[in-house]
Design an enzyme around this catalytic site. Sequence first.
Site: not given
Length: 181
Positions: A11, A43, A55, A134, A169, A172
């Site tokens: 995430t 989230k 979050g 991440s 990422c 993500t």
Amino acid sequence: MNHNEMTFRGTTILMVRRGDKVAVAGDGQVTMGDMVMKHHAKKVRKLYQGKIIVGFAGSTADALTLFERLEAKLEKHQGNLTRAVVELAKDWRTDKMLRRLEALLLAVDATSAFLVSGTGDVIEPDEGVMAIGSGSPYALAAARALMGHTQLSAADICREAMKIAGSLCVYTNEEVVIEEL
């Protein structure tokens, strides 16, 4: 705790404060190992009568437990975010069951912002940006650049920085939820 222990794969959560507005963005991707399980997870959410945005990065079940605990602390302290996150961090660090939770929280209100971890960390950003997860290094760098070189709103900076993080990422995605105060 080193950076790798604090980074959760799966995430990106980003907070940007500009002027009298604060926005928190989170991507929607949920992964198990190397497999994408869900694309539209939420989230980021508002707590305490819509006055606090939280979050999370890490285990969803663990984060939901922490959301409940934080909301109880907010109720106990009449919405005082600083007191609530400090009390949550104390409990998280000392309670045998909570210590096992694997998540990070980012919590903001109209005037303050905190990163909260299970090691007892309660960190306030020096600048008006903070990120966890991440993709946080990418989102944070993009948001700082946009803060310094554009007049975009907090929500627009979140949106653009999350696009950049999502393109870099693998944990993500670009299905972003943004909450704003």
